[in-house]
Design a protein around this motif. Structure first.
Motif, mmCIF file in Angstrom:
data_model
loop_
_atom_site.group_PDB
_atom_site.id
_atom_site.type_symbol
_atom_site.label_atom_id
_atom_site.label_comp_id
_atom_site.label_asym_id
_atom_site.label_seq_id
_atom_site.Cartn_x
_atom_site.Cartn_y
_atom_site.Cartn_z
ATOM 1 N N ILE A 1 0.751 6.997 -6.672
ATOM 2 C CA ILE A 1 -0.329 7.987 -6.791
ATOM 3 C C ILE A 1 0.235 9.392 -6.630
ATOM 4 O O ILE A 1 -0.086 10.291 -7.418
ATOM 5 N N GLU A 2 1.092 9.591 -5.646
ATOM 6 C CA GLU A 2 1.714 10.901 -5.438
ATOM 7 C C GLU A 2 2.526 11.328 -6.654
ATOM 8 O O GLU A 2 2.557 12.511 -7.003
ATOM 9 N N VAL B 1 0.845 -1.205 0.000
ATOM 10 C CA VAL B 1 0.000 0.000 0.000
ATOM 11 C C VAL B 1 0.876 1.249 0.000
ATOM 12 O O VAL B 1 0.568 2.221 -0.706
ATOM 13 N N ASP B 2 1.978 1.241 0.738
ATOM 14 C CA ASP B 2 2.896 2.383 0.741
ATOM 15 C C ASP B 2 3.432 2.659 -0.665
ATOM 16 O O ASP B 2 3.517 3.807 -1.091
ATOM 17 N N VAL B 3 3.795 1.610 -1.381
ATOM 18 C CA VAL B 3 4.287 1.766 -2.755
ATOM 19 C C VAL B 3 3.189 2.357 -3.636
ATOM 20 O O VAL B 3 3.432 3.280 -4.419
ATOM 21 N N LEU C 1 -8.381 3.023 -10.535
ATOM 22 C CA LEU C 1 -8.442 2.058 -9.440
ATOM 23 C C LEU C 1 -7.873 0.700 -9.841
ATOM 24 O O LEU C 1 -7.181 0.057 -9.047
ATOM 25 N N GLU C 2 -8.121 0.280 -11.057
ATOM 26 C CA GLU C 2 -7.588 -1.007 -11.517
ATOM 27 C C GLU C 2 -6.061 -0.997 -11.504
ATOM 28 O O GLU C 2 -5.425 -1.971 -11.074
ATOM 29 N N GLN C 3 -5.459 0.102 -11.941
ATOM 30 C CA GLN C 3 -4.003 0.211 -11.920
ATOM 31 C C GLN C 3 -3.475 0.188 -10.489
ATOM 32 O O GLN C 3 -2.454 -0.454 -10.212
ATOM 33 N N ILE C 4 -4.165 0.869 -9.601
ATOM 34 C CA ILE C 4 -3.755 0.881 -8.194
ATOM 35 C C ILE C 4 -3.834 -0.531 -7.608
ATOM 36 O O ILE C 4 -2.912 -0.992 -6.928
ATOM 37 N N ASN C 5 -4.923 -1.216 -7.885
ATOM 38 C CA ASN C 5 -5.074 -2.601 -7.410
ATOM 39 C C ASN C 5 -3.968 -3.487 -7.958
ATOM 40 O O ASN C 5 -3.422 -4.332 -7.240
ATOM 41 N N THR D 1 -2.019 19.796 -15.980
ATOM 42 C CA THR D 1 -2.752 18.612 -16.412
ATOM 43 C C THR D 1 -2.481 17.500 -15.409
ATOM 44 O O THR D 1 -1.457 17.508 -14.733
ATOM 45 N N THR D 2 -3.391 16.577 -15.298
ATOM 46 C CA THR D 2 -3.236 15.472 -14.357
ATOM 47 C C THR D 2 -3.016 14.182 -15.120
ATOM 48 O O THR D 2 -3.758 13.865 -16.038
ATOM 49 N N LYS D 3 -1.965 13.472 -14.745
ATOM 50 C CA LYS D 3 -1.766 12.137 -15.276
ATOM 51 C C LYS D 3 -2.655 11.222 -14.452
ATOM 52 O O LYS D 3 -2.443 11.060 -13.260
ATOM 53 N N CYS D 4 -3.660 10.665 -15.075
ATOM 54 C CA CYS D 4 -4.644 9.875 -14.327
ATOM 55 C C CYS D 4 -4.145 8.462 -14.078
ATOM 56 O O CYS D 4 -3.512 7.854 -14.926
ATOM 57 N N ILE D 5 -4.456 7.974 -12.917
ATOM 58 C CA ILE D 5 -4.217 6.577 -12.576
ATOM 59 C C ILE D 5 -5.542 6.066 -12.011
ATOM 60 O O ILE D 5 -6.150 6.697 -11.152
#
Length: 60
Positions: free
Chosen positions: A17-18, A10-12, A38-42, A32-36
């Protein structure tokens, strides 16, 4: 007390995300925001956790 592999994963993911925060770009430095998503986070959490578990198992 050391962190568990789940906590480390989770820390990684939080650091990833940061790293995808608002960045300046374009001729007038519009943000502009580079989007990430939920699937990528999972996937990041699962991949890091799996790798850490494998490393722990290999080194015992």
């Amino acid at each position: 007390m050391s962190k568990t592999n789940k906590e480390l994963a989770v820390d990684v993911a939080l650091k990833v995300i940061e790293a995808h925060q608002v960045v300046p770009c374009g001729p007038s430095n519009l943000s502009t925001t580079k989007c990430i998503n939920l699937e990528q986070i999972n996937n990041i959490i699962e991949s890091v956790y799996t790798t850490l578990e494998k490393l722990d198992k290999d080194h015992k």
